[in-house]
Enzyme design. Structure first.
Site, PDB file in Angstrom:
ATOM      1  N   HIS A 157      -5.151   5.786  -3.293  1.00 13.61           N
ATOM      2  CA  HIS A 157      -5.852   4.561  -2.895  1.00 13.61           C
ATOM      3  C   HIS A 157      -5.255   4.092  -1.569  1.00 13.61           C
ATOM      4  CE1 HIS A 157      -8.020   0.777  -4.591  1.00 13.61           C
ATOM      5  NE2 HIS A 157      -7.894   0.651  -3.277  1.00 13.61           N
ATOM      6  N   LEU A 158      -5.976   4.356  -0.481  1.00 15.13           N
ATOM      7  CA  LEU A 158      -5.380   4.123   0.838  1.00 15.13           C
ATOM      8  C   LEU A 158      -5.126   2.640   1.092  1.00 15.13           C
ATOM      9  CD1 LEU A 158      -7.268   3.181   3.633  1.00 15.13           C
ATOM     10  CD2 LEU A 158      -8.600   5.032   2.683  1.00 15.13           C
ATOM     11  N   HIS A 159      -4.158   2.345   1.904  1.00 13.11           N
ATOM     12  CA  HIS A 159      -3.782   0.970   2.211  1.00 13.11           C
ATOM     13  C   HIS A 159      -3.062   0.916   3.549  1.00 13.11           C
ATOM     14  CE1 HIS A 159      -0.834   2.990  -0.337  1.00 13.11           C
ATOM     15  NE2 HIS A 159       0.112   2.328   0.317  1.00 13.11           N
ATOM     16  N   ILE A 160      -3.207  -0.216   4.218  1.00  9.88           N
ATOM     17  CA  ILE A 160      -2.557  -0.415   5.519  1.00  9.88           C
ATOM     18  C   ILE A 160      -1.298  -1.246   5.306  1.00  9.88           C
ATOM     19  CG2 ILE A 160      -2.822  -1.370   7.856  1.00  9.88           C
ATOM     20  CD1 ILE A 160      -5.888  -1.220   7.407  1.00  9.88           C
TER      21      ILE A 160
END
Ligand SMILES: [Zn+2]
Length: 163
Positions: A118-121
């Site tokens: 789950h991509l995140h910055i």
């Protein structure tokens, strides 16, 4: 010389790890937002304090959609996330007065992603002389401020975004 540094969040991390459960997939119920360290929800993404921060005020911005690949993000969500990055930076400048920032996305286990599905910055505020180098050399971090204090500081600023 051996230095012992008190790092309670490492133990918390080990004890709270539940394999197979995505910590960045949220339901609509906002009653546990404080417990989950979620400071703000927009229409397509949200801002959360990192429970295992590299520095005080370390934030993460993630889409509501469970998505691992940046190239699969739809344009509306990408725009929404970038808008949140700008809002977060503005708020952190006012509230925490950092002297710089690191903004980054780790993709894949080898890229350093803790939650790789789950991509995140990441947004990490930086101060002259902060202790971030320690994470690089030994996975040991010194955190002078408790997570809850960071949450209480930042949350009102984000709440103001909706008023
Ligand atoms: Zn997810």
């Amino acid at each position: 010389m051996t230095k012992v540094i008190w790092a309670p969040w490492r133990m918390e991390y080990i004890l709270s790890e539940k394999p197979g459960e995505c910590i960045l997939c949220l339901d609509r119920d906002e009653t546990n937002d404080r417990k989950r360290l979620i400071v703000y929800r927009s229409s397509r993404s949200f801002v959360m304090l990192n429970r295992y921060p590299y520095n005080n005020g370390h934030l993460m911005i993630a889409p509501f959609t469970h998505c691992a690949n940046i190239e699969d993000l739809d344009p509306e969500t990408s725009l929404d996330m970038f808008g949140l990055v700008q809002k977060a930076i503005r708020i952190m400048k006012e509230c925490l007065q950092p002297e710089g920032f690191n903004i980054g996305i780790n993709l894949g286990r080898v890229g350093g992603a803790g939650v790789e599905e789950h991509l995140h910055i990441h947004i990490v505020p930086r101060w002259n002389g902060d202790t971030n180098f320690m994470a690089v050399i030994s996975d040991v971090r010194v955190m002078p401020e408790h997570l809850e204090d960071s949450y209480n500081k930042l949350r009102p600023y984000f709440q103001e975004l909706d008023s």
